[in-house]
Design an enzyme around this catalytic site. Sequence first.
Site, PDB file in Angstrom:
ATOM      1  N   CYS A  27      12.366   0.726   5.423  1.00 42.80           N
ATOM      2  CA  CYS A  27      13.359   1.502   6.170  1.00 42.80           C
ATOM      3  C   CYS A  27      13.246   1.247   7.678  1.00 42.80           C
ATOM      4  O   CYS A  27      13.657   0.197   8.150  1.00 42.80           O
ATOM      5  CB  CYS A  27      13.228   2.976   5.821  1.00 42.80           C
ATOM      6  N   HIS A  55      14.149   2.801  -0.015  1.00 41.56           N
ATOM      7  CA  HIS A  55      12.884   3.472  -0.314  1.00 41.56           C
ATOM      8  C   HIS A  55      12.399   3.170  -1.736  1.00 41.56           C
ATOM      9  O   HIS A  55      12.777   3.861  -2.686  1.00 41.56           O
ATOM     10  CB  HIS A  55      13.048   4.981  -0.143  1.00 41.56           C
ATOM     11  N   GLU A  97       9.575   3.828  -2.885  1.00 43.69           N
ATOM     12  CA  GLU A  97       8.672   4.891  -3.355  1.00 43.69           C
ATOM     13  C   GLU A  97       9.449   6.055  -3.976  1.00 43.69           C
ATOM     14  O   GLU A  97       8.963   6.692  -4.898  1.00 43.69           O
ATOM     15  CB  GLU A  97       7.799   5.397  -2.205  1.00 43.69           C
TER      16      GLU A  97
END
Length: 390
Positions: free
Chosen positions: A266, A358, A360
């Site tokens: 990001c 993202h 994650e």
Amino acid sequence: MTDIRSLLDRDPAVLVLEDGARYEGFAYGARGTTLGEVVFSTGMTGYQETLTDPSYAGQIVLQTAPHIGNTGVNGEDPESRRIWVAGYIVRDPSRVVSNWRADESLDAALERDGIVGISGIDTRAITRRIRSEGSMRGGVFSGADAAKTPEEQLAIVREAPEMTGQNLSAEVSVSETEVTAARGDERLGRVAVIDLGIKQATIENLANRGFDVHVMPYTTTIDDIRAIDPVAFFYSNGPGDPAASSAHVELLRGALRDGLPFFGICFGNQLFGRALGLDTYKLPFGHRGINQPVRDKLTGRVEITAQNHGFAVQAPLDEVFESSEGFGRVEVSHIGLNDDVVEGLRALDIPAFSVQYHPEAAGGPHDSNYLFDRFADMVREHVASKKDAK
């Protein structure tokens, strides 16, 4: 679990945009005044992860999903130590919390962390306005502040700083290094993680791949990094304008010149682009939500991704180009299918890559989680090549 106050306490509140638009509703969370860039997030779930994502610092977040707060909040799912949004906008907050994991209502959590919000307004109309006019500064006024005149409120909003030019790393970063030990049978070594607004899920993913994760403050220097003798370097997500983070661009260039394998997420993608000599620019209204389609050029696979960014990297989409900073050949690795925004960069002559989204994504989707494996494999190959060179 029922939040009785939400049934009885209907204090007035108003959202004011910098173009003069006004939306009257009811107070939600803390009372008072809050200012920030008004943005919308399209996620249908995962509001607790959104609220505790440090990347949202300085932003008043509007949820496009109409019903928010149904499952309350709990102590296991936060992505960081607190709620970071500058303010919160929802249409219909749930009056009843219905989930066995809930510790408290969302309204109570917002009030505890001092987050001023507003409910009961037409979030679809606001979203359409932002999509057509672009993200803009706004303010939520509730409690006694809701009684200020429209002229006073608009003047306050227009005096607030714009997101362009802001460096917000100091607001969200740790103050000293925090270490999470590697998990599993294999230990790859230390990874130096610069905390520009990192989420707990990122730390967990790195530790689960065998890294001893050293989360380091935004003030970290190249000498601080060398002192821990890491096998890899990582830039997290975070809020603010990448053009206002020249110190972190230079720090990354130093780490790349030291030969450290790099992965950025990001904000880290934007800083990687600038370190390579590329420009960044502000998107009209950004990408925020958990349903953003991205194509991986290496595999041709389309992934549904979680995103939260208002800035992007400017780079040629379909050609290999030379880094003007001397880091060799580079290519765009991932492309956003909604608007052809650069969603990833890959260096071809040094061990470094980044993505704008993202992987994650604790609240989901998990299509892109493999990128942590790709990072671990890159580090293994780099370490093995160094041994062979000896």
